[in-house]
Write a protein that holds these residues in place. Structure first.
Motif, PDB file in Angstrom:
ATOM      1  N   UNK A 101     -25.043   9.786  44.695  1.00  0.00           N
ATOM      2  CA  UNK A 101     -26.483   9.917  44.432  1.00  0.00           C
ATOM      3  C   UNK A 101     -26.955  11.362  44.614  1.00  0.00           C
ATOM      4  N   UNK A 102     -26.088  12.308  44.297  1.00  0.00           N
ATOM      5  CA  UNK A 102     -26.503  13.707  44.300  1.00  0.00           C
ATOM      6  C   UNK A 102     -26.511  14.391  45.633  1.00  0.00           C
ATOM      7  N   UNK A 103     -25.910  13.810  46.664  1.00  0.00           N
ATOM      8  CA  UNK A 103     -25.855  14.430  47.985  1.00  0.00           C
ATOM      9  C   UNK A 103     -24.531  14.050  48.657  1.00  0.00           C
ATOM     10  N   UNK A 104     -24.143  14.808  49.670  1.00  0.00           N
ATOM     11  CA  UNK A 104     -22.908  14.523  50.403  1.00  0.00           C
ATOM     12  C   UNK A 104     -23.124  13.280  51.262  1.00  0.00           C
ATOM     13  N   UNK A 105     -22.311  12.272  51.007  1.00  0.00           N
ATOM     14  CA  UNK A 105     -22.461  11.011  51.746  1.00  0.00           C
ATOM     15  C   UNK A 105     -21.288  10.728  52.680  1.00  0.00           C
ATOM     16  N   UNK A 106     -20.186  11.419  52.495  1.00  0.00           N
ATOM     17  CA  UNK A 106     -19.027  11.191  53.357  1.00  0.00           C
ATOM     18  C   UNK A 106     -18.131  12.421  53.329  1.00  0.00           C
ATOM     19  N   UNK A 107     -17.284  12.545  54.373  1.00  0.00           N
ATOM     20  CA  UNK A 107     -16.407  13.710  54.491  1.00  0.00           C
ATOM     21  C   UNK A 107     -15.173  13.328  55.291  1.00  0.00           C
ATOM     22  N   UNK A 108     -14.032  13.845  54.916  1.00  0.00           N
ATOM     23  CA  UNK A 108     -12.795  13.567  55.635  1.00  0.00           C
ATOM     24  C   UNK A 108     -11.615  13.816  54.724  1.00  0.00           C
ATOM     25  N   UNK A 109     -10.417  13.438  55.179  1.00  0.00           N
ATOM     26  CA  UNK A 109      -9.260  13.536  54.301  1.00  0.00           C
ATOM     27  C   UNK A 109      -9.262  12.337  53.359  1.00  0.00           C
ATOM     28  N   UNK A 110      -8.469  12.460  52.293  1.00  0.00           N
ATOM     29  CA  UNK A 110      -8.404  11.376  51.312  1.00  0.00           C
ATOM     30  C   UNK A 110      -7.974  10.071  51.979  1.00  0.00           C
ATOM     31  N   UNK A 111      -6.976  10.111  52.828  1.00  0.00           N
ATOM     32  CA  UNK A 111      -6.452   8.892  53.443  1.00  0.00           C
ATOM     33  C   UNK A 111      -7.418   8.307  54.477  1.00  0.00           C
ATOM     34  N   UNK A 112      -8.134   9.186  55.169  1.00  0.00           N
ATOM     35  CA  UNK A 112      -9.150   8.694  56.114  1.00  0.00           C
ATOM     36  C   UNK A 112     -10.252   7.950  55.363  1.00  0.00           C
ATOM     37  N   UNK A 113     -10.677   8.521  54.247  1.00  0.00           N
ATOM     38  CA  UNK A 113     -11.754   7.899  53.477  1.00  0.00           C
ATOM     39  C   UNK A 113     -11.302   6.594  52.838  1.00  0.00           C
ATOM     40  N   UNK A 114     -10.047   6.545  52.409  1.00  0.00           N
ATOM     41  CA  UNK A 114      -9.532   5.286  51.862  1.00  0.00           C
ATOM     42  C   UNK A 114      -9.559   4.169  52.907  1.00  0.00           C
ATOM     43  N   UNK A 115      -9.310   4.555  54.154  1.00  0.00           N
ATOM     44  CA  UNK A 115      -9.250   3.555  55.220  1.00  0.00           C
ATOM     45  C   UNK A 115     -10.620   3.149  55.728  1.00  0.00           C
ATOM     46  N   UNK A 116     -11.616   4.030  55.588  1.00  0.00           N
ATOM     47  CA  UNK A 116     -12.915   3.767  56.233  1.00  0.00           C
ATOM     48  C   UNK A 116     -14.079   3.583  55.257  1.00  0.00           C
ATOM     49  N   UNK A 117     -13.930   3.974  54.006  1.00  0.00           N
ATOM     50  CA  UNK A 117     -15.073   3.967  53.082  1.00  0.00           C
ATOM     51  C   UNK A 117     -14.739   3.082  51.880  1.00  0.00           C
ATOM     52  N   UNK A 118     -15.323   1.898  51.837  1.00  0.00           N
ATOM     53  CA  UNK A 118     -15.046   0.941  50.774  1.00  0.00           C
ATOM     54  C   UNK A 118     -15.482   1.471  49.406  1.00  0.00           C
ATOM     55  N   UNK A 119     -16.652   2.111  49.342  1.00  0.00           N
ATOM     56  CA  UNK A 119     -17.151   2.639  48.060  1.00  0.00           C
ATOM     57  C   UNK A 119     -16.209   3.720  47.519  1.00  0.00           C
ATOM     58  N   UNK A 120     -15.709   4.536  48.432  1.00  0.00           N
ATOM     59  CA  UNK A 120     -14.780   5.593  48.034  1.00  0.00           C
ATOM     60  C   UNK A 120     -13.485   4.980  47.513  1.00  0.00           C
ATOM     61  N   UNK A 121     -12.987   3.973  48.210  1.00  0.00           N
ATOM     62  CA  UNK A 121     -11.735   3.339  47.806  1.00  0.00           C
ATOM     63  C   UNK A 121     -11.864   2.713  46.425  1.00  0.00           C
ATOM     64  N   UNK A 122     -12.961   2.070  46.150  1.00  0.00           N
ATOM     65  CA  UNK A 122     -13.177   1.452  44.843  1.00  0.00           C
ATOM     66  C   UNK A 122     -13.344   2.492  43.740  1.00  0.00           C
ATOM     67  N   UNK A 123     -13.925   3.661  44.094  1.00  0.00           N
ATOM     68  CA  UNK A 123     -14.207   4.677  43.078  1.00  0.00           C
ATOM     69  C   UNK A 123     -12.966   5.454  42.655  1.00  0.00           C
ATOM     70  N   UNK A 124     -12.042   5.700  43.606  1.00  0.00           N
ATOM     71  CA  UNK A 124     -10.929   6.600  43.289  1.00  0.00           C
ATOM     72  C   UNK A 124      -9.574   5.912  43.224  1.00  0.00           C
ATOM     73  N   UNK A 125      -9.460   4.707  43.774  1.00  0.00           N
ATOM     74  CA  UNK A 125      -8.153   4.036  43.760  1.00  0.00           C
ATOM     75  C   UNK A 125      -7.791   3.633  42.337  1.00  0.00           C
ATOM     76  N   UNK A 126      -6.533   3.880  41.957  1.00  0.00           N
ATOM     77  CA  UNK A 126      -6.093   3.548  40.601  1.00  0.00           C
ATOM     78  C   UNK A 126      -4.931   2.573  40.669  1.00  0.00           C
TER      79      UNK A 126
END
Length: 568
Positions: A543-568
């Protein structure tokens, strides 16, 4: 040499025409004198014939006849030489001026600062070629106009000396002809300007379609693309027909009016000779002038059309030459070494208060959930959006971009777009256009362009067609990436550098970029899991602003929206 400041000043088409005239005033003066001599000589020929007839019939002297023949020889020689040297001077000045405008328009079109002009690259190409040539025609048109005026004036004076009514008839007829044609020439100017714009748009459209030919084949969009081009081309054709119709009406009207004037002069002179008011020599002169005056009258009546065409082209050139850059040059300063990048509460388009910083030497990936957010961020970092058009601050090594010259920003901060242009030339010239990079082999290897180089016997000297037409989409993207890596800038921003390559190649490219750019600041705007995983840190823009920060693997483990957006 045109300075950036002068290019930023507003220029109208009339200013461009005045500049062209001022730069060539000497050549135009000499051309006017010589072409005036040519036209005067042409007009003097029937006058001399009339005098010869008059005096030969009176004196019947062989000496007078020989002198008359010698005078005709002088007139013919004057006409021949003055035309030859006059046209040589004018055409040299014309071609030289066209070259100057082509270079100036091209320089503006190639400026690293984007310009707020609704023109595509194909239209700018047309302006830099056809419009530049037609604008430079003013250098030739003005002397021709003046010399034609001289011919008409000499003819009017000569006829006036024979009989005042003949001279007045020529002058009144010339004024009437120019008044009628002046109205038509304005229609030609507006129609030609619209035609040039539509033809340029059609050229830009077909260039874009050729560039995207492979993707069009891939998803079956050929027919729709053809229809869209056909529509634009049809509009250009219809406007060309309008221009041709107006030009035809202009030429026909000019020819008809000139013929009417010539016939009127001949008939009036015949009537005056029949009634004994002028002699037979005057009649011969009048009939001869009525025939010879057709050519200068034709030139004289054609000139307004060329002037309006030149002005229409100059107005289109002004769109490029006077368009203000979106970011003006800052002070002649340079940021401190290091290569940090800071975005401080930036608001623009889809960006709503974006705030983050990238320390020197860090490899940071930015995952933007919306493509518009990624595009707006890349535009700001590339200085395609001026600092005055967005809120917040962008700092390079602690110094605001608005305080730095654009050239300095480009030397220290390179933003490589996802659709980077490929130029006609070789692989080597595309990777290292300036021929100064010392990291071409490393860049080729890191971008996985090695297979393209190995595929061709010429290697890096393999010829690439315009816009990379003989390369696949993935090859073009890797070539663009190799160019960005070979630049070896302090701060490198890559926008979706691997969208056209397969997953295995993407994995190797990601590791290679991280290795090659170790110790230098690198930002990748991407949704590629391979690149996100290779980064030291991932920033998530939602939504046009920084909403999360970390390594790729940390975000995959903790951020559901991130996992759905980038997982292939």
């Amino acid at each position: 040499m045109t300075t950036p400041d002068s290019r930023r000043s507003r220029r109208a088409g009339s200013d461009i025409l005045r500049t062209a005239i001022r730069r060539n005033i000497g050549a135009m003066a000499w051309g006017t004198v010589l072409m005036g001599m040519y036209q005067a000589g042409e007009t003097a020929f029937p006058i001399a014939l009339g005098l010869i007839v008059e005096h030969t019939m009176q004196n019947r002297s062989t000496g007078s006849l020989g002198l008359s023949i010698a005078a005709l020889a002088v007139i013919i020689t004057t006409v021949s030489l003055s035309w030859r040297f006059g046209m040589r001077i004018l055409q040299k000045a014309n071609t030289t001026e066209a070259h100057r405008w082509r270079v100036e328009v091209a320089a503006c079109g190639l400026q690293p600062v984007a310009r707020d002009v609704d023109l595509k690259s194909g239209e700018i190409l047309t302006i830099a070629t056809e419009d530049a040539d037609q604008t430079a025609d003013i250098v030739e048109v003005v002397p021709m106009l003046i010399s034609s005026m001289v011919a008409v004036l000499v003819a009017a004076i000569a006829l006036g000396l024979a009989d005042l009514r003949l001279g007045l008839l020529v002058m009144a007829g010339t004024v009437a002809i120019l008044s009628v044609l002046g109205v038509l020439s304005r229609r030609i100017g507006s129609s030609t300007k619209e035609q040039q714009a539509r033809v340029a748009r059609a050229g830009a459209k077909v260039a874009d379609l050729i560039t995207g030919l492979r993707p069009l084949h891939g998803f079956g969009g050929n027919h729709e693309a053809f229809l869209s081009y056909r529509k634009v081309s049809t509009e250009a054709r219809q406007q060309s027909v309008v221009v041709a119709r107006v030009n035809g009406a202009y030429a026909g009207t000019a020819l008809g009016l000139n013929a009417v004037l010539a016939a009127s002069v001949s008939l009036t002179a015949g009537w005056l000779a029949f009634t004994g008011q002028i002699g037979i020599g005057d009649l011969v002169m009048a009939v001869g002038l009525a025939q010879f005056i057709m050519e200068p009258l034709r030139l004289f009546s054609d000139m307004p059309k060329y002037v309006m065409t030149a002005r229409a082209s100059a107005e289109r050139m002004a769109l490029v030459l006077s368009a203000p850059p979106v970011a003006g040059p800052g002070a002649e300063t340079s940021p401190a070494p290091g290569g940090s990048l800071e975005i401080d509460c930036v608001r623009y388009g889809a960006l709503h208060g974006v705030k983050f910083d990238v320390p020197p030497g860090e490899f940071t990936a930015i995952a933007a959930y919306q493509p518009r957010v990624a595009a707006d961020l890349a535009s700001i970092l590339a200085v395609n959006v001026g600092p005055d058009r967005y809120e917040g601050v962008v700092r390079l090594s602690g110094q605001e971009l608005r305080e730095l010259p654009v050239e300095t920003v480009r030397e220290r901060l390179l933003v490589n777009p996802y659709d980077g242009e490929i130029f006609a030339g070789t692989l080597r010239s595309n990777i290292d256009p300036a021929g100064t990079s010392r990291t071409v082999p490393e860049a080729v290897e890191a971008s996985m362009l090695t297979d393209v180089v190995a595929l061709h016997r010429q290697g890096l000297d393999y010829e690439v067609r315009d816009r990379g037409a003989n390369l696949s989409g993935g090859q073009r993207q890797r070539l663009s990436l190799a160019r960005a890596l070979a630049a070896d800038t302090e701060v490198l921003v890559l926008h979706d550098p691997t969208t056209a390559v397969d997953a295995v190649t993407e994995q190797m490219v990601a590791r290679n970029i991280a290795e090659l750019r170790r110790g230098r600041t690198t930002v990748v705007i991407t949704s590629s899991p391979a690149l996100l995983d290779a980064a030291d840190r991932v920033l998530v823009l939602g939504e046009g602003a920084v909403t999360a920060e970390g390594t790729h693997r940390e975000l995959l483990a903790t951020d559901e929206a991130y996992r759905l957006a980038v997982a292939r």
